[in-house]
Design a protein around this motif. Sequence first.
Motif, PDB file in Angstrom:
ATOM      1  N   THR A  56       0.949  -1.221   0.035  1.00  0.00           N
ATOM      2  CA  THR A  56      -0.088  -0.162   0.002  1.00  0.00           C
ATOM      3  C   THR A  56       0.895   1.419  -0.011  1.00  0.00           C
ATOM      4  OG1 THR A  56       0.103   0.172   2.382  1.00  0.00           O
ATOM      5  CG2 THR A  56      -1.809  -1.282   1.506  1.00  0.00           C
ATOM      6  N   ASN A  58       1.110   2.991   2.244  1.00  0.00           N
ATOM      7  CA  ASN A  58       1.860   3.203   3.632  1.00  0.00           C
ATOM      8  C   ASN A  58       3.435   2.681   3.207  1.00  0.00           C
ATOM      9  OD1 ASN A  58       2.449   3.562   6.352  1.00  0.00           O
ATOM     10  ND2 ASN A  58       2.326   1.275   6.626  1.00  0.00           N
ATOM     11  N   ASP A  59       3.565   1.525   2.736  1.00  0.00           N
ATOM     12  CA  ASP A  59       4.889   0.877   2.531  1.00  0.00           C
ATOM     13  C   ASP A  59       5.692   1.785   1.446  1.00  0.00           C
ATOM     14  OD1 ASP A  59       3.822  -1.397   3.907  1.00  0.00           O
ATOM     15  OD2 ASP A  59       2.813  -1.945   2.204  1.00  0.00           O
ATOM     16  N   VAL A  60       5.138   2.278   0.618  1.00  0.00           N
ATOM     17  CA  VAL A  60       5.689   3.063  -0.496  1.00  0.00           C
ATOM     18  C   VAL A  60       6.522   4.397   0.313  1.00  0.00           C
ATOM     19  CG1 VAL A  60       5.525   4.893  -2.383  1.00  0.00           C
ATOM     20  CG2 VAL A  60       4.261   2.341  -2.529  1.00  0.00           C
ATOM     21  N   ALA A  62       6.682   4.705   3.367  1.00  0.00           N
ATOM     22  CA  ALA A  62       7.661   4.382   4.614  1.00  0.00           C
ATOM     23  C   ALA A  62       9.032   4.275   3.846  1.00  0.00           C
ATOM     24  CB  ALA A  62       7.416   3.137   5.240  1.00  0.00           C
ATOM     25  N   ASP A  63       9.337   4.063   2.742  1.00  0.00           N
ATOM     26  CA  ASP A  63      10.820   3.566   2.077  1.00  0.00           C
ATOM     27  C   ASP A  63      10.701   4.189   0.786  1.00  0.00           C
ATOM     28  OD1 ASP A  63      13.042   2.495   1.526  1.00  0.00           O
ATOM     29  OD2 ASP A  63      12.336   0.726   1.168  1.00  0.00           O
ATOM     30  N   VAL A  68       9.915   3.461  -6.387  1.00  0.00           N
ATOM     31  CA  VAL A  68       9.500   2.366  -6.007  1.00  0.00           C
ATOM     32  C   VAL A  68       7.925   1.779  -5.773  1.00  0.00           C
ATOM     33  CG1 VAL A  68       9.170   3.226  -3.558  1.00  0.00           C
ATOM     34  CG2 VAL A  68      10.097   0.810  -3.882  1.00  0.00           C
TER      35      VAL A  68
END
Lengths: 262, 93
Positions: A56, A58-60, A62-63, A68
């Motif tokens: 999601t 959120n993952d994108v 966060a990093d 990415v």
Amino acid sequence: MPTVAVLSMKGGVGKTTVTLGLASAALARRFRVLVIDLDPQGNSTMGLGVDSPVFTMNDVLADPRPGVAADALTDSSWDRLVQVLAADRALEHRNTVEGAHSSQRLRVALGGLPARYDLVLIDCPPSLGEMTRNALTAATSALIVTEPSYFALHGAEQALEAVDVIRATSNPALRTSTVVVNRARTTVADHRQRIGELREAYGSLVSETMVPERNAIPQAEGAGIPIHAWESPAGKELAGVFDSLLDQIAPALRVRPLGWMR
Amino acid sequence: MTHNEPFVAPQRSALRKAADTNVHPSTPTDSADLPAFNTGNTGDSVLRGKSEKTVAMEVQIPKSLRKRLRTRAGELDISVDELTSRILRDGLN
């Protein structure tokens, strides 16, 4: 490619409705659409029929390494031409300043991804916090959604100021905003008064196209299908409204792409 | 696999799940693990709970990072030790 941030400071005014309506209009012309859901409520994600995505936003965020976001792309249930960068409730964790270039996270993570699409829509959360800053920094234009009510008009004013701030700081290329009125009932005197106030204050920024209040909207959203596929008189009326709004915010999409029958 | 077939390394996604994926956004992250009141004391005393025993730990970090820690601790009006503990606690949760 047009990258449109759909925002408002006030919640419940219809940002997701407008996002999905525009996606539906672009799909009806067989354009490739990317919907980026930045609202932890994930309503655009749900409306596009995405259930339990692997990655999601959120993952994108966060990093946020360059490009990415491509790893988090999910197909919608509408059509293969519409893809989604989904939201989940954990995205709320990212709505804070993180690192020295916090507002650039989305732009960096997207990399060259927007170039693969004819239209990119960013559904913002109902705040002018870090998620909305990221959206406006990555966008080419802003679409502000409001209702014809006292509180909503104040929310629109705050959103227009936010656009000016972002243009002066992290995204000088951000184009002039458009304000669209949702749930308009011109038979109601108070609505007419508020719409008049809006036009008086912001003139041509306020779209002539208004989204009427119709039951077909929540029905289509609940069914997880585009409004252009909702076979009712109200559905057809709304399809025309979103077609008109799309013409306004993305004039280049007035013509169907070559090979649209593929 | 025969020697004639080219070796193709399996492609892994560059993206990883965020560490806080399963943490509800409403979950307190600062001093929530400390009891707000020491109920063993008199009713009109509002005291902090028993603090956990602290130990010294020496680590090598970039000078610029130490500067940022000191600045941030100053902004939050807490000690560098307290800020470092919070960051480590959050990171390990």
